[in-house]
Design an enzyme around this catalytic site. Sequence first.
Site, short mmCIF file in Angstrom:
data_model
loop_
_atom_site.label_atom_id
_atom_site.label_comp_id
_atom_site.label_asym_id
_atom_site.label_seq_id
_atom_site.Cartn_x
_atom_site.Cartn_y
_atom_site.Cartn_z
N HIS A 184 -13.52 -1.61 1.61
CA HIS A 184 -12.71 -2.81 1.83
C HIS A 184 -13.45 -3.97 1.19
CE1 HIS A 184 -9.96 -5.67 3.33
NE2 HIS A 184 -10.74 -6.16 4.28
N GLU B 104 -30.25 -2.97 16.26
CA GLU B 104 -28.90 -2.57 15.85
C GLU B 104 -28.12 -2.01 17.02
OE1 GLU B 104 -25.81 0.26 14.45
OE2 GLU B 104 -27.75 0.80 15.34
N CYS C 166 -6.72 -5.02 -1.32
CA CYS C 166 -7.85 -5.82 -0.85
C CYS C 166 -8.66 -6.45 -1.98
CB CYS C 166 -8.73 -5.00 0.08
SG CYS C 166 -9.66 -3.66 -0.71
N ASN D 146 -19.89 -2.27 11.78
CA ASN D 146 -20.92 -1.68 12.65
C ASN D 146 -20.37 -1.06 13.91
OD1 ASN D 146 -23.55 -0.94 13.04
ND2 ASN D 146 -24.20 -2.89 13.91
N TYR E 221 -6.88 4.74 0.02
CA TYR E 221 -8.23 4.21 0.28
C TYR E 221 -8.29 3.52 1.63
CZ TYR E 221 -7.31 -0.78 -0.56
OH TYR E 221 -6.88 -2.07 -0.46
N GLU F 145 -29.95 0.80 10.70
CA GLU F 145 -29.21 1.75 11.53
C GLU F 145 -30.15 2.49 12.48
OE1 GLU F 145 -26.21 2.37 12.14
OE2 GLU F 145 -24.94 1.79 10.45
N ASP G 248 -11.63 -13.30 4.78
CA ASP G 248 -10.91 -12.10 4.36
C ASP G 248 -9.43 -12.42 4.27
OD1 ASP G 248 -9.91 -9.59 3.87
OD2 ASP G 248 -10.94 -8.60 5.53
N TRP H 65 0.83 -1.20 0.00
CA TRP H 65 0.00 0.00 0.00
C TRP H 65 0.87 1.26 0.00
CZ3 TRP H 65 -1.30 -4.57 2.10
CH2 TRP H 65 -2.60 -5.06 1.90
N ASP I 5 -18.99 2.25 16.09
CA ASP I 5 -19.29 3.68 16.10
C ASP I 5 -17.98 4.47 15.99
OD1 ASP I 5 -21.97 3.24 16.35
OD2 ASP I 5 -22.03 3.55 18.52
#
Length: 808
Positions: A428, A545, A369, A491, A613, A540, A451, A334, A493
């Site tokens: 990603h 959630e 990625c 998810n 990115y 959301e 992943d 990267w 915050d």
Amino acid sequence: MMDGPRSDVGRWGGNPWQPPSTPSPEPEPEPDRRSRGGGRSFWARCCGCCSCRNEVDDDRRPEPSGSRRPDSSRGSDSPRRPGSGGSAVNAAGDGTIREGMLVVTGVDLLSSRSDQNRREHHTDEFEYEELILRRGQPFRMVLFLSRPYESSDRITLELFIGNNPEVGKGTHVVIPVGKGGSGGWKAQVTKADGQNLNLRVHTSPNAIIGKFQFTVRTQSEAGEFQLPLDPRNEIYILFNAWCPEDIVYVEHEDWRQEYVLNESGRIYYGTEAQIGERTWNYGQFDHGVLDACLYILDRRGMPYGGRGDPVSVSRVISAMVNSLDDNGVLIGNWSGDYSRGTNPSAWVGSVEILLSYLRTGSSVPYGQCWVFAGVTTTVLRCLGLATRTVTNFNSAHDTDTSLTMDIYFDENMKPLEHLNHDSVWNFHVWNDCWMKRPDLPSGFNGWQVVDATPQETSSGIFCCGPCSVESIKNGLVYMKYDTPFIFAQVNSDKVYWQRQDDGSFKIVYVEEKAIGTLIVTKAINSNMREDITHLYKHPEGSEAERKAVETAAAHGSKPNVYATRDSAEDVAMQVEAQDAVMGQDLSVSVLLTNRSSSRRTVKLHLYLSVTFYTGVTGTIFKETKKEVVLAPGASDRVAMPVAYKEYRPHLVDQGAMLLNVSGHVKESGQVLAKQHTFRLRTPDLSLTLLGAAVVGQECEVQIVFKNPLPVTLTNVVFRLEGSGLQRSKILNVGDIGGNETVTLRQTFVPVRPGPRQLIASLDSPQLSQVHGVIQVDVAPAPGGGGFLNAREDSHSGETIPMASRGGA
């Protein structure tokens, strides 16, 4: 701030790649590629999911390729393994053929791509002549005998894999004809016609996947005979998404067509507001790719006994597609400097990467990625797992297991980059693969995240998954594998911390809808984009959630983070960015709205920098300060124009920029904070087919490109690739002047009929992420010939000069 873009590949890439001090020996060009590694097994270090993890598994390191010695130490339940080649053998091993013995003079596995076996097993697209099967499904074969088959004769089929096959591990399969075999294996005579014997063989739905050697053993009153091993009789066995007894079974046929059989797909990138897409050639059926996929498992000595488990196989693939720890397929980079390899944006598919790894045994430079994910899709689809490539926009990288994205500012709300170890990637890309999870409680079957991008270690190894999407959705971060990390990506915050006068930090703002804002994949039977966010998270702001977030955060390193929140939010802020084009001036603005019944005075500060990115930012090159007075219910806009000459010196990969906005409301003390990323669009390549496409006949394509920049592009390289059409072809074009248009014409020879995708890309130091695609409908060869031998039509690695230039 830094003086320039951070060049370290840091948390997700290790150190810049150096050639290995002892190069890996080049493997044999075709048959078995075997492990070179010694020391402690990758399996023992990485994967708690293998049932063999506590064993010293003597089949974990395959033997070198070549003929295999018979092992006389096995007991009577593991019959002697015949030699590979040479004369037939009998019980005494002296090769004597006695009168009356039932000798197998030949075998027809009906392995041609046009034969019933390959068509029924959905493997007829593989550019191989060997028999390729999907487990749990019957196939047919014909034995040619020295005399007619008699009821007193006993025939046993045997399959071997690994260097020390054992019946108990499933690496030596014994199938008595006419009797029930073990684990679902069985064989019946369907027709006895003179000296020809037709058999129907049922494979186990739990069979090990891989390349098996095959032999036949006969017993008659005159003695015992064994057919010598022959490479032409080797059999590949894959996972079977069509078999209800296989734990990778997929119920819907259109899903199987898309997620197992489709050789090309779309990969999405950019930002949520400016989504780009590129076509990727998965090429799982190209000649050599299946061998490359099995070589990946061999390379780290995965126990053969564990290769029937898709949980174990997918976890190993997630580790081996990146090069860290294990000299896997792709080297991550990267840094922006790709001079020692290929710019990740220049790849158009997986085939060239996998064949290079198979051919040399060396990791291929470079990947990011979407390249890791594209290669993973190829490998898992090739092995028979339903797999798709998934893009998560605003993807968080949690480095401290807090399950929150923590961003630190000084007293004036200027970012403190030396403290901002967490990052938010513009996008990603990872993979979903479909399977049951017998290792988890009920309710977690279906899509599993894998992943292969090396970000954080798992059990000390750079691998990630498989992780149940259902566990991510509900914040059940105690479920294996790697659920906390993936949950944070979609998810968590965003928590803004401001340094106080005494040096401590205080939470001044929590942004609850900033992470995992959109999760997409290619739709089934179409090139449209499908929103799958709902699979990963509840709506959301909903009660479900919020419960998932708080459940996850309670297991993180900062379980009480929400206890210190302040709230006073009567001024709303929205960032707006025009659709910006590389090489042109642009403008960004912030819209402020006073939702209170009193006047509000806002001190606003805008900082603009370029960004990779991955969220790694460069130096702030432009900033604006302004005080705005808002009447009750009023709105006002603060604009920041940016000229091309201002951002050009700072551009990095993919032309993305990050706007940090911070503000303070004088009357209420409300803190405003937001980060907004936008990208500069690049042009597409225009591809036009010049004439009809027919198997075995030369066809021509025209590629047109216009340089959008007022500067010269140097060392321009085009790539052209398409499964069934064209092995990877490299065209070194040289320089393209500012705003100049070039036109190239290239020929190719289709090798398989049907709808195909021909994909092209352009790369230069000044401009990347330029690509194009065209659909090519290939007609069968005249006379009904379906396939061409792809090996004879390969143009892999060919370098071709530019054909022609057009006007500016």
